[in-house]
Design a protein around this motif. Sequence first.
Motif, mmCIF file in Angstrom:
data_model
loop_
_atom_site.group_PDB
_atom_site.id
_atom_site.type_symbol
_atom_site.label_atom_id
_atom_site.label_comp_id
_atom_site.label_asym_id
_atom_site.label_seq_id
_atom_site.Cartn_x
_atom_site.Cartn_y
_atom_site.Cartn_z
ATOM 1 N N ASP A 207 44.110 39.955 31.987
ATOM 2 C CA ASP A 207 43.071 39.077 31.447
ATOM 3 C C ASP A 207 43.684 37.962 30.603
ATOM 4 O O ASP A 207 43.243 36.799 30.664
ATOM 5 N N ALA A 208 44.712 38.301 29.822
ATOM 6 C CA ALA A 208 45.386 37.290 29.001
ATOM 7 C C ALA A 208 46.091 36.267 29.882
ATOM 8 O O ALA A 208 46.085 35.056 29.603
ATOM 9 N N LEU A 209 46.685 36.747 30.979
ATOM 10 C CA LEU A 209 47.371 35.853 31.904
ATOM 11 C C LEU A 209 46.388 34.883 32.548
ATOM 12 O O LEU A 209 46.649 33.668 32.636
ATOM 13 N N ILE A 210 45.256 35.399 33.014
ATOM 14 C CA ILE A 210 44.246 34.556 33.674
ATOM 15 C C ILE A 210 43.727 33.492 32.711
ATOM 16 O O ILE A 210 43.522 32.330 33.079
ATOM 17 N N GLU A 211 43.517 33.895 31.464
ATOM 18 C CA GLU A 211 43.037 32.940 30.469
ATOM 19 C C GLU A 211 44.053 31.826 30.247
ATOM 20 O O GLU A 211 43.687 30.644 30.141
ATOM 21 N N SER A 212 45.325 32.176 30.218
ATOM 22 C CA SER A 212 46.363 31.161 30.011
ATOM 23 C C SER A 212 46.511 30.251 31.221
ATOM 24 O O SER A 212 46.911 29.090 31.092
ATOM 25 N N MET A 213 46.185 30.753 32.429
ATOM 26 C CA MET A 213 46.294 29.964 33.649
ATOM 27 C C MET A 213 45.058 29.113 33.897
ATOM 28 O O MET A 213 45.068 28.229 34.752
ATOM 29 N N ASP A 214 43.974 29.423 33.183
ATOM 30 C CA ASP A 214 42.716 28.690 33.345
ATOM 31 C C ASP A 214 42.235 28.755 34.795
ATOM 32 O O ASP A 214 41.942 27.743 35.436
ATOM 33 N N VAL A 215 42.155 30.002 35.318
ATOM 34 C CA VAL A 215 41.723 30.232 36.694
ATOM 35 C C VAL A 215 40.445 31.056 36.676
ATOM 36 O O VAL A 215 40.310 32.005 35.900
#
Length: 299
Positions: A207-215
């Motif tokens: 979830d943190a990764l997706i938030e940082s990728m803005d996807v």
Amino acid sequence: MQINYKHLRYFWAVAHEGNLTRAAARLNVSQSALSTQIQTLEHQLGHDLFERRGRKMHLTEAGHIALEHADAVFSLGEELVASLRGTPGKQRLSVRVGANLNLSRNFQLSFLEPVLGDPDVHLAVYSGRLQELLIGIETHDLDVVLTNRLPHRDTNSNWFAKLIDDQPISLIGTSGKAYAGKSFPELISQNPLILPASESSIRKDFDALIESMDVMTSTVIEADDMAMLRLLTRSGAGLAILPPIVVRDELASGELQELAAVPTLHERFYAITRTRRFPNPVVKKLIESAEGAEPKPQQ
């Protein structure tokens, strides 16, 4: 020092019964006589063999070691009879392994592989909640606990955790679908996802990764059990975020395919034991084998 084998047999009976009353009835002696004989044995050995909790008699660490030897001693008579009858037996070591409920079964098998099929090792495997398993470590009812979650340890804890493996996390899908040529962001934004439950470390990191990728992504299913996630991935309901070891057999057969490594994500596996004056040699062998396995590529 010569051990009185009558005392040892009394200890052996109480250890297996877990209760003085039942053991005394089984041996046809009084409880006070039985307690006195065990105390004499403890004095001889220089270690307490039991601790009382309510009406139950629980083995100490020294008690577990003594019981293993007592089992061997009293099995010798049976082995003697069996040998004379032409059916000899063997003395075996024992190891009791606890595994966190949501831990990959494939990882458990990989860890246990060095002793699987060994006729000289008696293996017992239990699944449970991590806090319950830690109690088993504290009370010497378990020799080692496997987990993918590092529990909180305070100053009163007698256990310690050892990192034994570090697995990459991948995006997994069924074979035969048109995923080729698509990037990781495209794959997760254009397909429904099968994810571990929100409280898992993998899910939190994802979830943190997706938030940082803005996807933008669409979660179709989530589950807190790796065995269920494996079945859901095989169903083709979506693309799964998993350690490849969970679906190792399906990847090998071609039923599933590894589409992409998930950037920066990995899952750590720990073996939890406690400091012991009498280390279990089977646990030592298992941990050393796990640590000596071929390292996994890091993303």
